[in-house]
Scaffold this active site. Structure first.
Site, PDB file in Angstrom:
ATOM      1  N   ARG A 211       0.706  -1.203   0.006  1.00  0.00           N
ATOM      2  CA  ARG A 211       0.024  -0.007   0.029  1.00  0.00           C
ATOM      3  C   ARG A 211       0.757   1.173   0.054  1.00  0.00           C
ATOM      4  O   ARG A 211       2.097   1.305   0.530  1.00  0.00           O
ATOM      5  CB  ARG A 211      -0.825  -0.009   1.468  1.00  0.00           C
ATOM      6  CG  ARG A 211      -1.797  -1.036   1.547  1.00  0.00           C
ATOM      7  CD  ARG A 211      -2.539  -1.113   2.546  1.00  0.00           C
ATOM      8  NE  ARG A 211      -3.658  -2.361   2.548  1.00  0.00           N
ATOM      9  CZ  ARG A 211      -3.373  -3.404   3.102  1.00  0.00           C
ATOM     10  NH1 ARG A 211      -1.821  -3.655   3.402  1.00  0.00           N
ATOM     11  NH2 ARG A 211      -4.193  -4.349   3.317  1.00  0.00           N
ATOM     12  N   LYS A 234      -2.118  -2.776   7.798  1.00  0.00           N
ATOM     13  CA  LYS A 234      -3.492  -2.631   7.882  1.00  0.00           C
ATOM     14  C   LYS A 234      -4.112  -3.844   8.782  1.00  0.00           C
ATOM     15  O   LYS A 234      -5.124  -3.888   9.473  1.00  0.00           O
ATOM     16  CB  LYS A 234      -4.422  -2.636   6.521  1.00  0.00           C
ATOM     17  CG  LYS A 234      -5.724  -2.383   6.707  1.00  0.00           C
ATOM     18  CD  LYS A 234      -6.416  -2.554   5.366  1.00  0.00           C
ATOM     19  CE  LYS A 234      -7.978  -1.962   5.465  1.00  0.00           C
ATOM     20  NZ  LYS A 234      -8.606  -2.002   4.060  1.00  0.00           N
ATOM     21  N   HIS A 284      -3.874   3.312  -4.929  1.00  0.00           N
ATOM     22  CA  HIS A 284      -3.992   1.882  -4.773  1.00  0.00           C
ATOM     23  C   HIS A 284      -4.087   1.372  -6.058  1.00  0.00           C
ATOM     24  O   HIS A 284      -3.812  -0.187  -5.867  1.00  0.00           O
ATOM     25  CB  HIS A 284      -5.531   1.740  -4.198  1.00  0.00           C
ATOM     26  CG  HIS A 284      -5.537   0.627  -3.197  1.00  0.00           C
ATOM     27  ND1 HIS A 284      -5.030   0.425  -2.115  1.00  0.00           N
ATOM     28  CD2 HIS A 284      -6.471  -0.679  -3.382  1.00  0.00           C
ATOM     29  CE1 HIS A 284      -5.145  -0.488  -1.512  1.00  0.00           C
ATOM     30  NE2 HIS A 284      -5.983  -1.230  -2.130  1.00  0.00           N
ATOM     31  N   ARG A 287      -1.140  -1.277  -6.422  1.00  0.00           N
ATOM     32  CA  ARG A 287      -1.290  -2.561  -5.482  1.00  0.00           C
ATOM     33  C   ARG A 287      -1.981  -3.461  -6.653  1.00  0.00           C
ATOM     34  O   ARG A 287      -1.638  -4.670  -6.669  1.00  0.00           O
ATOM     35  CB  ARG A 287      -2.027  -2.260  -4.422  1.00  0.00           C
ATOM     36  CG  ARG A 287      -2.188  -3.531  -3.417  1.00  0.00           C
ATOM     37  CD  ARG A 287      -2.519  -2.954  -1.943  1.00  0.00           C
ATOM     38  NE  ARG A 287      -3.073  -3.991  -1.107  1.00  0.00           N
ATOM     39  CZ  ARG A 287      -2.356  -4.778  -0.570  1.00  0.00           C
ATOM     40  NH1 ARG A 287      -1.144  -4.863  -0.311  1.00  0.00           N
ATOM     41  NH2 ARG A 287      -2.860  -5.806   0.345  1.00  0.00           N
ATOM     42  N   HIS A 310      -3.198 -10.130   3.010  1.00  0.00           N
ATOM     43  CA  HIS A 310      -4.765 -10.277   3.192  1.00  0.00           C
ATOM     44  C   HIS A 310      -4.986 -11.464   4.308  1.00  0.00           C
ATOM     45  O   HIS A 310      -4.425 -12.355   4.220  1.00  0.00           O
ATOM     46  CB  HIS A 310      -5.456 -10.804   1.737  1.00  0.00           C
ATOM     47  CG  HIS A 310      -5.482  -9.810   0.816  1.00  0.00           C
ATOM     48  ND1 HIS A 310      -5.726 -10.109  -0.470  1.00  0.00           N
ATOM     49  CD2 HIS A 310      -5.426  -8.367   0.994  1.00  0.00           C
ATOM     50  CE1 HIS A 310      -5.964  -8.659  -1.143  1.00  0.00           C
ATOM     51  NE2 HIS A 310      -5.609  -7.853  -0.164  1.00  0.00           N
ATOM     52  N   TYR A 319      -8.626 -11.425  -7.769  1.00  0.00           N
ATOM     53  CA  TYR A 319      -7.481 -11.355  -8.930  1.00  0.00           C
ATOM     54  C   TYR A 319      -7.267 -12.534  -9.619  1.00  0.00           C
ATOM     55  O   TYR A 319      -6.556 -12.680 -10.718  1.00  0.00           O
ATOM     56  CB  TYR A 319      -6.149 -10.874  -8.138  1.00  0.00           C
ATOM     57  CG  TYR A 319      -6.313  -9.534  -7.574  1.00  0.00           C
ATOM     58  CD1 TYR A 319      -6.079  -8.433  -8.195  1.00  0.00           C
ATOM     59  CD2 TYR A 319      -5.904  -9.529  -5.919  1.00  0.00           C
ATOM     60  CE1 TYR A 319      -6.243  -7.383  -7.623  1.00  0.00           C
ATOM     61  CE2 TYR A 319      -5.974  -8.133  -5.419  1.00  0.00           C
ATOM     62  CZ  TYR A 319      -6.011  -7.316  -6.293  1.00  0.00           C
ATOM     63  OH  TYR A 319      -6.135  -5.964  -5.467  1.00  0.00           O
TER      64      TYR A 319
END
Length: 342
Positions: A211, A234, A284, A287, A310, A319
């Site tokens: 990020r 995050k 973003h 990314r 994630h 994706y």
């Protein structure tokens, strides 16, 4: 006396569920049998639902939100931001007694938010108060979490008033990603802008899938031979991502905090290109570009999950369709697979 006859001929059922400080129940009936049955039924319900016998909870919704923040919310990465959003919701609901809040109240609040009839706390122009379904969904999830967390902490014993409210179904977001020519165009624009910090942050994001904020706050201690370690992420978990030799060579001479703030410079550099992005996406896109090219080049979806950090594979699965063999059998197994056009 729990049940007594009135001068009108009716029977009054008047009792406290569990002692002098508990909830008082009063109700009139035409016959004594109905009054007795009601008392027995209510006391039976109170045994299975303890809150029926407790003293009425008169706390305002704002008090519960503040309590949630003090006991839990302040430890969240975006705790202050979430608190601000909850306060907007609370104001839009007119800060009711929390125990009186119903699913119907929130449904009507949500309707008014979508119509732009409630001040969103950010704009003075009422035309900008109109919320999107995704916005009210997040507000609902935040408020729902307040009641659930306080219940877990033993600070709330009543039912969650939002537990029967279904969120709106959200359309899957369109994702912007850059082609190789666009990547070269963007890097050239960053260099033209004359900001080496900007160019290097963009390179880090494209090489590691980081990020923007993770890359922008990198320090020299997070760089080791051919690896970058991202902290304060995050997901609150550190992750280490390999980098190519050329990027390591470019970053290794730097000391202390590697880059200075240059987010606005990125927007200016992007404006110098012909690249058009989906609304709401700026940095973003870097990314998304890393993840898209990773899968197009034959990458493993589980490896991608770890690289991106994630916690849930569902986030990474968006994706999956970039993989070269994704749904490829549709070409060979469809009913016209052997058809030759004339």
């Amino acid at each position: 006396m729990a049940i007594k006859k009135l001068t009108t001929g009716d029977w009054l059922c008047d009792f406290r569920v569990d002692g002098a400080e508990s909830r008082r129940v009063r109700k009139k009936f035409t016959t004594k049998g109905e009054a007795v049955a009601f008392e027995q039924h209510y006391r039976g319900e109170a045994k299975n639902k303890p809150w029926l016998g407790e003293k009425e909870d008169r706390r305002k919704l704002s008090e519960l939100i503040e309590l949630w923040y003090n006991l839990h919310g302040q430890a969240l990465v975006a705790g202050k931001s979430r608190l601000a959003k909850l306060q907007i919701v609370c104001s839009g609901l007119n800060d009711p007694v929390a125990a009186h809040l119903t699913a119907r109240d929130f449904a009507h609040y949500r309707d008014r938010r979508l119509k732009g009839e409630i001040d969103n706390g950010y704009h003075t122009d009422p035309q900008k108060w109109i919320a999107k379904p995704i916005t009210v969904n997040r507000e609902q999830q935040y408020l729902d979490a307040v009641f659930n967390e306080l219940k877990r902490l033993g600070e709330w014993t009543l039912p969650n008033p939002l537990e029967t409210v279904r969120v709106f179904k959200e359309a899957e977001k369109e994702m912007s990603w850059l082609t190789l020519p666009q990547i070269h165009e963007l890097l050239k624009a960053c260099e033209t802008h004359g900001n080496i910090n900007l160019t290097r942050i963009v390179k880090v994001c494209l090489v590691t899938g980081a990020r923007w904020s993770e890359a922008a706050r990198l320090t020299r201690s997070q760089l080791s031979p051919h690896k970058l370690t991202f902290t304060k992420t995050k997901g609150r978990k550190n992750r280490t991502v390999p980098i190519p030799q050329w990027l390591y060579n470019e970053l290794s001479p730097l000391q202390g905090k590697m880059f200075r703030y240059c987010y606005h410079e990125f927007k200016k550099a992007l404006a110098l290109t012909d690249i058009q992005l989906v609304e709401g996406q700026k940095t973003h896109v870097l990314r998304h570009t890393f993840a898209s090219h990773f899968m197009m080049n034959g990458g493993n979806i589980l490896v991608l999950q770890k690289v991106l950090g994630h916690s849930n594979i569902r986030e990474t699965m968006r994706y999956a369709h970039f993989a070269p063999d994704h749904l490829e059998e549709a070409v060979t197994l469809n009913p016209l697979a052997g058809y030759v056009s004339r």
